[in-house]
Each structure stands twice: as structure tokens, then as C-alpha cells.
Write a protein that holds these residues in place. Sequence first.
Motif, PDB file in Angstrom:
ATOM      1  N   LEU A  17       0.830  -1.204   0.000  1.00  8.84           N
ATOM      2  CA  LEU A  17       0.000   0.000   0.000  1.00  8.84           C
ATOM      3  C   LEU A  17       0.864   1.254   0.000  1.00  8.84           C
ATOM      4  CD1 LEU A  17      -2.995  -0.744   2.433  1.00  8.84           C
ATOM      5  CD2 LEU A  17      -3.014  -0.586  -0.063  1.00  8.84           C
ATOM      6  N   LEU A  18       1.940   1.217   0.768  1.00 12.31           N
ATOM      7  CA  LEU A  18       2.858   2.360   0.807  1.00 12.31           C
ATOM      8  C   LEU A  18       3.513   2.560  -0.553  1.00 12.31           C
ATOM      9  CD1 LEU A  18       4.015   4.482   2.742  1.00 12.31           C
ATOM     10  CD2 LEU A  18       5.855   2.889   3.282  1.00 12.31           C
ATOM     11  N   ALA A  19       3.912   1.446  -1.189  1.00 16.23           N
ATOM     12  CA  ALA A  19       4.518   1.541  -2.519  1.00 16.23           C
ATOM     13  C   ALA A  19       3.531   2.130  -3.528  1.00 16.23           C
ATOM     14  CB  ALA A  19       4.986   0.160  -2.982  1.00 16.23           C
ATOM     15  N   ILE A  20       2.269   1.682  -3.447  1.00 14.22           N
ATOM     16  CA  ILE A  20       1.244   2.200  -4.353  1.00 14.22           C
ATOM     17  C   ILE A  20       1.020   3.695  -4.112  1.00 14.22           C
ATOM     18  CG2 ILE A  20      -1.231   2.135  -4.909  1.00 14.22           C
ATOM     19  CD1 ILE A  20      -1.112  -0.890  -4.284  1.00 14.22           C
ATOM     20  N   GLY A  21       0.846   4.066  -2.838  1.00 15.39           N
ATOM     21  CA  GLY A  21       0.577   5.459  -2.505  1.00 15.39           C
ATOM     22  C   GLY A  21       1.703   6.385  -2.921  1.00 15.39           C
ATOM     23  N   LEU A  22       2.935   5.982  -2.634  1.00 19.67           N
ATOM     24  CA  LEU A  22       4.081   6.811  -3.000  1.00 19.67           C
ATOM     25  C   LEU A  22       4.238   6.907  -4.522  1.00 19.67           C
ATOM     26  CD1 LEU A  22       6.792   5.719  -0.394  1.00 19.67           C
ATOM     27  CD2 LEU A  22       5.687   7.957  -0.584  1.00 19.67           C
ATOM     28  N   ALA A  23       3.968   5.799  -5.212  1.00 16.94           N
ATOM     29  CA  ALA A  23       4.075   5.822  -6.669  1.00 16.94           C
ATOM     30  C   ALA A  23       3.077   6.799  -7.270  1.00 16.94           C
ATOM     31  CB  ALA A  23       3.858   4.417  -7.228  1.00 16.94           C
ATOM     32  N   ILE A  24       1.871   6.837  -6.697  1.00 17.99           N
ATOM     33  CA  ILE A  24       0.846   7.750  -7.192  1.00 17.99           C
ATOM     34  C   ILE A  24       1.220   9.201  -6.920  1.00 17.99           C
ATOM     35  CG2 ILE A  24      -1.544   8.520  -6.825  1.00 17.99           C
ATOM     36  CD1 ILE A  24      -2.263   5.559  -6.382  1.00 17.99           C
ATOM     37  N   VAL A  25       1.728   9.460  -5.721  1.00 20.64           N
ATOM     38  CA  VAL A  25       2.044  10.834  -5.325  1.00 20.64           C
ATOM     39  C   VAL A  25       3.312  11.341  -6.012  1.00 20.64           C
ATOM     40  CG1 VAL A  25       2.710  12.307  -3.384  1.00 20.64           C
ATOM     41  CG2 VAL A  25       0.861  10.652  -3.103  1.00 20.64           C
ATOM     42  N   THR A  26       4.354  10.505  -6.026  1.00 20.31           N
ATOM     43  CA  THR A  26       5.663  10.956  -6.521  1.00 20.31           C
ATOM     44  C   THR A  26       5.909  10.603  -7.988  1.00 20.31           C
ATOM     45  OG1 THR A  26       6.821   8.915  -5.915  1.00 20.31           O
ATOM     46  CG2 THR A  26       6.607  10.602  -4.213  1.00 20.31           C
ATOM     47  N   ARG A  27       5.168   9.622  -8.508  1.00 23.03           N
ATOM     48  CA  ARG A  27       5.375   9.089  -9.853  1.00 23.03           C
ATOM     49  C   ARG A  27       6.793   8.520 -10.017  1.00 23.03           C
ATOM     50  NH1 ARG A  27       2.527  14.000 -11.299  1.00 23.03           N
ATOM     51  NH2 ARG A  27       0.373  13.506 -11.811  1.00 23.03           N
ATOM     52  N   GLN A  28       7.417   8.191  -8.900  1.00 21.09           N
ATOM     53  CA  GLN A  28       8.751   7.596  -8.910  1.00 21.09           C
ATOM     54  C   GLN A  28       8.615   6.134  -8.469  1.00 21.09           C
ATOM     55  OE1 GLN A  28      11.576   9.134  -9.975  1.00 21.09           O
ATOM     56  NE2 GLN A  28      10.264  10.877 -10.488  1.00 21.09           N
ATOM     57  N   VAL A  29       8.489   5.232  -9.441  1.00 17.53           N
ATOM     58  CA  VAL A  29       8.172   3.843  -9.127  1.00 17.53           C
ATOM     59  C   VAL A  29       9.312   3.168  -8.371  1.00 17.53           C
ATOM     60  CG1 VAL A  29       7.550   1.603 -10.100  1.00 17.53           C
ATOM     61  CG2 VAL A  29       6.651   3.700 -11.120  1.00 17.53           C
ATOM     62  N   ILE A  30      10.551   3.381  -8.810  1.00 18.59           N
ATOM     63  CA  ILE A  30      11.682   2.722  -8.155  1.00 18.59           C
ATOM     64  C   ILE A  30      11.810   3.165  -6.707  1.00 18.59           C
ATOM     65  CG2 ILE A  30      14.196   2.471  -8.161  1.00 18.59           C
ATOM     66  CD1 ILE A  30      14.126   2.691 -11.198  1.00 18.59           C
ATOM     67  N   LEU A  31      11.719   4.463  -6.466  1.00 17.39           N
ATOM     68  CA  LEU A  31      11.795   4.981  -5.107  1.00 17.39           C
ATOM     69  C   LEU A  31      10.667   4.411  -4.246  1.00 17.39           C
ATOM     70  CD1 LEU A  31      12.965   6.929  -2.995  1.00 17.39           C
ATOM     71  CD2 LEU A  31      11.486   8.718  -3.946  1.00 17.39           C
ATOM     72  N   SER A  32       9.475   4.352  -4.806  1.00 19.83           N
ATOM     73  CA  SER A  32       8.320   3.860  -4.056  1.00 19.83           C
ATOM     74  C   SER A  32       8.478   2.381  -3.710  1.00 19.83           C
ATOM     75  CB  SER A  32       7.043   4.070  -4.876  1.00 19.83           C
ATOM     76  OG  SER A  32       6.890   5.428  -5.228  1.00 19.83           O
ATOM     77  N   LEU A  33       8.939   1.591  -4.664  1.00 19.18           N
ATOM     78  CA  LEU A  33       9.168   0.173  -4.393  1.00 19.18           C
ATOM     79  C   LEU A  33      10.259   0.002  -3.337  1.00 19.18           C
ATOM     80  CD1 LEU A  33       9.101  -1.223  -8.057  1.00 19.18           C
ATOM     81  CD2 LEU A  33       7.375  -1.598  -6.290  1.00 19.18           C
ATOM     82  N   SER A  34      11.289   0.847  -3.382  1.00 16.96           N
ATOM     83  CA  SER A  34      12.380   0.768  -2.400  1.00 16.96           C
ATOM     84  C   SER A  34      11.859   0.986  -0.980  1.00 16.96           C
ATOM     85  CB  SER A  34      13.457   1.804  -2.721  1.00 16.96           C
ATOM     86  OG  SER A  34      13.985   1.622  -4.007  1.00 16.96           O
ATOM     87  N   VAL A  35      11.014   1.977  -0.815  1.00 22.76           N
ATOM     88  CA  VAL A  35      10.452   2.257   0.511  1.00 22.76           C
ATOM     89  C   VAL A  35       9.602   1.083   0.973  1.00 22.76           C
ATOM     90  CG1 VAL A  35       8.919   3.768   1.822  1.00 22.76           C
ATOM     91  CG2 VAL A  35      10.537   4.755   0.189  1.00 22.76           C
ATOM     92  N   GLY A  36       8.813   0.508   0.048  1.00 26.86           N
ATOM     93  CA  GLY A  36       7.998  -0.648   0.411  1.00 26.86           C
ATOM     94  C   GLY A  36       8.846  -1.819   0.869  1.00 26.86           C
ATOM     95  N   ILE A  37       9.950  -2.072   0.170  1.00 27.47           N
ATOM     96  CA  ILE A  37      10.866  -3.162   0.566  1.00 27.47           C
ATOM     97  C   ILE A  37      11.449  -2.900   1.943  1.00 27.47           C
ATOM     98  CG2 ILE A  37      13.045  -4.314  -0.006  1.00 27.47           C
ATOM     99  CD1 ILE A  37      12.402  -3.555  -2.980  1.00 27.47           C
ATOM    100  N   TRP A  38      11.889  -1.686   2.153  1.00 28.53           N
ATOM    101  CA  TRP A  38      12.508  -1.296   3.431  1.00 28.53           C
ATOM    102  C   TRP A  38      11.529  -1.499   4.587  1.00 28.53           C
ATOM    103  CZ3 TRP A  38      11.923   4.147   5.469  1.00 28.53           C
ATOM    104  CH2 TRP A  38      12.600   4.321   6.677  1.00 28.53           C
TER     105      TRP A  38
END
Length: 475
Positions: A17-38
Amino acid sequence: MILTMYEANWMSIIPPLLAIGLAIVTRQVILSLSVGIWIGFCLLESANPVAGIGLALDGVVNVFSDAGDTRVLMFTLIIGGLIATIEKVGGVRGFIHLLEHRNWVTNGKRAQWLAYATGVVVFIESNITLLIAGAISRPLFDRYKISREKLAYIIDSTSAPICVLIPLNAWGAVIISLLGSAEIENPIDIFIYAIPFNLYPIVVILFCAFVIFRDVDIGPMEKAQKRTEAGDLLWPNATPMVDPAILSQQADHSDADKARFMIVPIVVMVISMPLGLYVSGGGDISAGSGSTSVLWAVLAALVTSWGLTLQQGRMGLEELMQIFLKGAGGLLPVTMILLFALALGDVANLLGTGAYVAQLVQESIPLAFLLPLLFIISGFIAFAIGSSWGTFAIMIPLAIQISVSIDLNSSLFLAAVLSGSVFGDHASPISDTTVVASMASATDHIDHVRTQLPYALISGVIAAFGFLLLSMFLL
């Protein structure tokens, strides 16, 4: 991979959910996936944020411990090198020259069918499909006074929608890899069985043919067509997205540019895929390794391309290697997205995210709404981040885990996610395919988005209703 026991609870849905939300807000998929993994590894190991960084890095590195995942990452880079080689040695220019000199197109209707057919036939990769179809058709559309917005719509409707239905290309390899990361058996079979249920791409392709056949111009498209017929290719103050390399393709054509430099490697790749499945499956295609087969296929295509180039004396090995490395670098961002997506899928599996979401689904969502809901959610994410592949990475492992947990047809769930992802990507103004379609058609990007949106929405509504029927009768 760390195998610490973890009892799935509401916190297990936080990473995706965090990865999805960040991807929508930032449009930075790699960064969003990184945060989700972390965050996922912090939860899994009850670790503090600093220690979680180390665990997350190990999780990404451990993706390479899976040979199938590693092969797909290699394939993604190699396909970039192959595309760059085909373009540089004159394969694309030769193919365009061949079609243009057949004198097949004698009116506006046939120009539209040429753009449509080119998009359907050239399925190696969505962006090269757009560039080839646009370069071939744009002069003909201008000559017969068919709007460039119509060209952009036609080629945009026959690039990604065709590619997502074909298991023998880059799209198929990515989808099969993501299915494998969800730890299911026979990912190739799941993908193949999902093809007839992949409603949005099928509807888009058929509806586009209907639009050409019946000259259907809706709303902004009708205004664009009337403007073109009056002699204006663009609206006042419009800014066409023109790639100089595309516009110069005709002028750059030489006798040394041959269609076979493009056709032969593609044919070799397509033929090599089932052969690879047959060999890796010990004589049983259905038991073959998808990742192995696509890697063999694209390597065979690359070797073929290099062999033709060297045999014709077009360039030497050193120059070919430089072109390959440059092309591979061009797909490095996509490779990074896949790498981090696979790592997020691994940690989600360990957290039991799919099982927990499946439990919630069973308790709160009627089965009849499952497939349309997945379609809509995937469409929203793809529209917001402008990437169907990024949406695949987020939604496919989650949807498959849900289907497995509640013992339902995984192919239907996959089809809903694929359809929604392509729908959102098709309608999004920030999608790379939408941008390239505007560029290949030499039209204003926002004009392309405005004129295409009504067609995309009509197809999306039809697909959503279709998924509702599938849910009601097949789940």
C-alpha cells in the motif's frame, strides 16, 4: 532470503500500500518500491529503520539467487541492445521503405488500415511499434487529410494492447517473471489461459478496427478531423512532439538499408521462443522455462542481427558492441523497476500479504465484484503513475496471492490486473507510450490525450462490465 516466521496481520499490507501510494504521489516507481521493501523487512524482522536498510539491500541482492528472475533481468537489458542494433543498421528504415513503395495505400481509409496493421504485426516492443507505425503512416495521413490525432489514437491502440497479449516478447517475459515471484506453478500456463479474458486490450483492438471501418469521430476527434480537412494539421499554438530522428528516416534511407535487418531477427526470436520451451521442458512445451526460453530467443535474435550486419559489411564488432551497450542502457530504468518489484514481491510473500488480503476479501467483498475491482484499482494506479509495467509489478503478485488463497482461477485475476494496467496507461497523460504515440504522430501531446480519452473510456466501461459478468458466472 530470510525465512523468519511471521504471522500475517493488518501490518502486512503496509508495504504494498505504501509503494502504491508513493508511486501515485511521486510518480517515482523505483523509489516507491524501495520504501515498500525497506518497511517490509523492518516489519518482518522487527528491526529498527537503520537495520532495516541493510535487510532491504540483502533482499534486493537475493533476487539474483533465483535463476529465473536473473534471466528476465538479463533479457530486459539485451532486448534494449537488440532494438538499438536493428534501428542503427537500417532495419527500421528498410522496413518503412519496403512498405511505402508497395503502392498499397491510395486513400485515407487505407492509410488508417496500414497504421493499424503495422501496429498489430510489429509486436516486439510497444515503443518501437509506435515509432515504426507513426513513421510509415504520418506522411500518408497528411496527404489524405486524416488528422494526426487519429493516427496517434490508432497506433496507441495497437501497441501496448497487442504486446500484452503476446507471450513471446518483452511484455510476456516480465509478466511470467512476476507470476513466478508469486510462487505459483506453471506461470506460462496461467498467462496463456488469461489471454482470452484480457478484455480491455481485446476490446480496444476491436473497437479501433470498428472506428476505422465506420469513420467514427467522437467529440474532440471530430473537431480535429474537420480542422485537418480544412487544411490545418495542428491547432493554433499546438506544440507537436516531434523526434527529429523520426522525421528524417525517409531522407536518411539508403540502398544499404534493408527490411531483412529487422524482419529476420524478429522471426528468429519468435521461432526460438517455442523451441526454447520445448528444449527446456524436455520435449514438453508446457513444462518449459519461460525465462530460459525468452533469454535464448532474444540472444538468438541478437546473434542473427549481428551476423547479418557483419555479413553485409555494415559495421564492425566494436561499433556493434557500442550500439548494444547504449541500447541496453536505455532499458536500465525498466530493469531496475523489475528488480525492485521482485524484491517487494519476495518480502510480501514472507509477510503473508496475499493471504491476509484474501481473508479480508472473503469476509467483506462479494465475489461478483472482485474482478471489476481489480480492474479499476489497477487502472487507477496505472493512470496515476503512467506505467503499466510499474502497475504489473505492484498488482500481479498481490492479485495472484489472493486468488491462490481463496482457491479461484488465477488466470482471471491476472487478466483483470493486465487489463486495468493497460487501460490506465492508455488514458494517462504521463504514460511513456502515450508520449511516444504523440511524438511518432508529430501531434500535440495534450491534443492526443483529449481526443483518445473518449475512446479509452468507452472501451474501459465495456471491459469493466465484462469482468463483472466473468465474476458472476465463473467465480
